[in-house]
Design an enzyme around this catalytic site. Structure first.
Site, short mmCIF file in Angstrom:
data_model
loop_
_atom_site.label_atom_id
_atom_site.label_comp_id
_atom_site.label_asym_id
_atom_site.label_seq_id
_atom_site.Cartn_x
_atom_site.Cartn_y
_atom_site.Cartn_z
N ASP A 93 -8.08 -5.08 -0.33
CA ASP A 93 -8.54 -5.95 -1.43
C ASP A 93 -8.23 -7.42 -1.23
O ASP A 93 -8.69 -8.26 -2.00
CB ASP A 93 -7.91 -5.48 -2.75
CG ASP A 93 -8.43 -4.11 -3.14
OD1 ASP A 93 -7.62 -3.20 -3.37
OD2 ASP A 93 -9.66 -3.95 -3.16
N HIS A 142 0.85 -1.19 0.00
CA HIS A 142 0.00 0.00 0.00
C HIS A 142 0.88 1.24 0.00
O HIS A 142 1.95 1.25 0.62
CB HIS A 142 -0.91 0.02 1.25
CG HIS A 142 -2.07 0.93 1.09
ND1 HIS A 142 -1.97 2.29 1.33
CD2 HIS A 142 -3.33 0.72 0.66
CE1 HIS A 142 -3.14 2.85 1.09
NE2 HIS A 142 -3.98 1.92 0.68
#
Ligand code: SDX
Length: 427
Positions: free
Chosen positions: A364, A307
Site C-alpha cells: 500500500d 506486515h
C-alpha cells in the site's frame, strides 16, 4: 523430520500429527486436541501462529519476500501476464489456453450488465458516502437481482456465479466513483479488453470520445495483478469464513470488501496518501511523523509500513515503487509526494525502531501514488484494491466450497462472571 508433535498437558503427554506443505512449511494438526485432552483448546489472538486451512492457491515466504500464485512468481506475472489470465489461474488453478481465456472473457462480457433497479439503491446514498461502503452494499444487493447465484453446489452453477460477479463488479466500481462525481452511470464496451473496459467505464466523459492511454492500461493491469491474491489475509479469511456457512458468493465477497476497508488492511493505501499529504502540508517534516509512529502513546502508525507475514521487503512494493517512477515519468507528472515517500522509506529503513521490528514498505505504500497520477480519487484507492483482489477472493471461496470445508466456528476462553442468581430490579 518427525511427522508428529508431543504436547504435555496436566502432566499427560499427547501426540499430534504434523503436516508438511509443498514448500516444506510444517503445521501441527490439532483437530483432535479438545477430545484428546478432555476440553483443552489453544488461543492465538490475530491468528499469528494458527493456520485456518491448507490451500493450493498462493504461497508467501515472509522472510525471503517471495509471493507466487499457483507456483508462478509475482514478478513474472506482473511483467508478462494479463489480469484476466491471472484471474483464471487463481480461480481454476492453471493458466488458460487462448481458447479458454477467450471463452472466459466472453462469458464475463455476457454478464456485464447490472439490473437497472440498482441505480435506485446507489441514488439513495449521499454523495459523501465512502465508495467502499457503497460497493459492499451494491455487491450484497447483487444477490437480490441474481438469486440463482446463492445456492451454488455444482461446478457449473459455481462457474456461472464466478463470471457473473467478474462481469458486474467493474460496473459497480465505476458507478461508485461516478456517483460521487455527479457523472452519468453507464455501461462498458464489450469490444474492449477487461482492463480497458474498466478504465473507459470509470473515466469516459459524456460529451467526449474516450481515448485509451496504453500507459494507464499497462499500469492498471499490473496493479490489479499485484493485488489479486495474498493467501489468508484478513479480507480473504473473512470471505472464506462467511462462505463456510454456505452464504452465497456475492454475500461472501461483500463481507470481504468490508474487511478490506479497514485502514490496517486495504484502507491503508488511502491512509498512506493522506499521511503523505499531511507531511507535505507540514513542510515535509518526516521526522515528526516518524517519532509519532514510534510513540506508543500515539495511535498513529506509519501507514504503508509493516506486515503480518513479510519481515522483509513486500515484493509487490518493490515492483510498485519502480512502476510509480515509470508511470509518473511516462505521464509527465511531477508529484512531490513521491519524493516524500522515498525520503520516509529511506529514513525508516535506517531507523532502529523499524529495523528491529522488521517493518518494511508494503503493497500500500506506493500504490496510491500511481492511482493518483492516473486521476483516480483517493477515496477510490481501496476500491481499486478490491477490484484487484476479487479473483483471489473468488478462488479462495471456490477452493473452500469444493473441499466441503466445515463451517468456521472458533472456540474461546471465557473470563467473565461465573454463575450468579438473577435479582429483579424490585429487589
Ligand atoms: C495489507 O495480510 C495481508 O496479506 C495484507 C495485505 C494483502 O495483500 O492482503 O498484504 C494488504 O493489508 C498490507 C498492510 C497494510 N496496512 C498498513 O500499512 C497499516 C500499517 N501497518 C500496521 O498497522 C501493521 O504493520 C500491520 C497491521 C500491517 C501488521 O500488524 P501486526 O502483524 O499485528 O504487527 P503488530 O501490530 O504486532 O506490530 C509489531 C510491532 C508493534 O510494536 P511493539 O508492540 O513490538 O513495540 O511493530 C509495530 C507495532 O506497534 N508496528 C508499527 C507499524 N506496524 C507495526 N509501528 C509503527 N508503524 C507501523 N506501521
Amino acid at each position: 523430520m518427525s511427522n508428529k508433535a508431543i504436547l504435555e498437558v496436566n502432566g499427560q503427554k499427547h501426540e499430534f500429527p504434523t503436516i508438511t506443505g509443498s514448500e516444506n512449511e510444517v503445521a501441527i494438526d490439532i483437530s483432535s486436541l479438545r477430545t484428546a485432552t478432555s476440553g483443552v483448546t489453544t488461543i492465538d489472538p490475530g491468528f499469528k501462529n494458527t493456520g485456518s486451512c491448507v490451500s493450493e492457491i498462493t504461497f508467501l515466504d515472509g522472510e525471503k519476500g517471495i509471493l507466487r500464485y499457483r507456483g508462478y512468481s509475482i514478478e513474472e506475472l506482473a511483467e508478462k501476464a494479463d489480469f484476466l489470465e491471472v484471474a483464471f489461474l487463481l480461480i481454476f488453478g492453471e493458466l488458460p489456453s487462448k481458447e479458454e481465456l477467450d471463452k472466459f472473457h466472453a462469458d464475463i462480457k455476457s454478464e456485464s450488465i447490472v439490473d437497472d433497479d440498482i441505480r435506485k439503491i446507489i441514488d439513495a446514498f449521499p454523495k459523501s458516502a465512502h465508495p467502499m461502503g457503497v460497493l459492499s452494499s451494491l455487491t450484497s444487493a447483487l444477490t437480490a437481482f441474481n438469486p440463482s447465484s446463492v445456492n451454488v453446489d455444482s461446478q457449473e452453477d459455481m462457474y456461472k456465479s464466478v463470471v457473473r460477479i467478474l462481469g458486474k463488479f467493474p460496473v459497480l466500481v465505476a458507478w461508485a466513483m461516478r456517483k460521487k462525481q455527479g457523472l452519468p452511470l453507464d455501461y462498458g464496451d464489450n469490444s474492449l479488453g477487461y482492463v480497458e473496459n474498466v478504465l473507459k467505464m470509470m473515466f469516459k466523459q459524456p460529451n467526449e470520445e474516450y481515448v485509451q492511454n496504453e500507459i494507464l492500461v499497462n499500469a492498471l493491469n499490473k496493479l490489479l495483478i499485484l493485488h489479486a491474491d495474498h493467501e489468508q489475509n484478513c479480507s480473504t479469511s473473512t470471505v472464506r469464513i462467511v462462505g463456510s456457512s454456505h452464504a452465497g458468493l456475492f454475500a461472501s465477497i461483500s463481507a470481504g470488501i468490508s474487511a478490506l476497508w479497514g485502514p490496517l488492511h486495504g484502507g491503508a493505501n488511502q491512509a498512506v496518501l493522506e499521511m503523505l499529504e499531511a507531511i507535505k502540508a507540514d513542510g515535509g517534516d518526516t521526522k515528526k511523523y516518524m517519532s509519532k509512529a514510534k510513540d506508543k502513546s500515539d495511535p498513529f502508525r506509519l501507514m504503508g509500513f509493516g506486515h503480518r507475514v513479510y519481515k522483509n521487503f513486500d515484493p509487490r512494493a518493490k515492483i510498485i515503487k519502480v512502476t510509480a517512477d515509470e508511470v509518473l515519468n511516462d505521464l509527465g507528472v511531477e508529484d512531490p509526494i513521491l519524493d516524500i515517500a522515498k525520503g520516509l522509506e529511506k529514513e525508516a529503513l535506517t531507523d532502529a525502531y523499524f529495523v528491529d521490528r522488521k517493518l518494511y514498505p508494503n503493497v500500500d505504500f506506493y500504490s496510491g501514488i500511481i492511482y493518483r497520477a492516473m486521476g483516480i480519487p483517493v477515496e477510490m484507492f481501496t476500491v481499486m484494491f478490491a477490484l484487484g483482489r476479487l479473483p483471489g477472493w473468488i478462488g479462495q471461496w471456490r477452493e473452500m466450497r469444493l473441499r466441503k470445508e466445515p463451517i468456521g466456528r472458533p472456540r474461546q476462553i471465557y473470563t467473565g462472571s461465573t454463575h450468579r442468581p438473577f435479582k429483579s430490579v424490585a429487589k
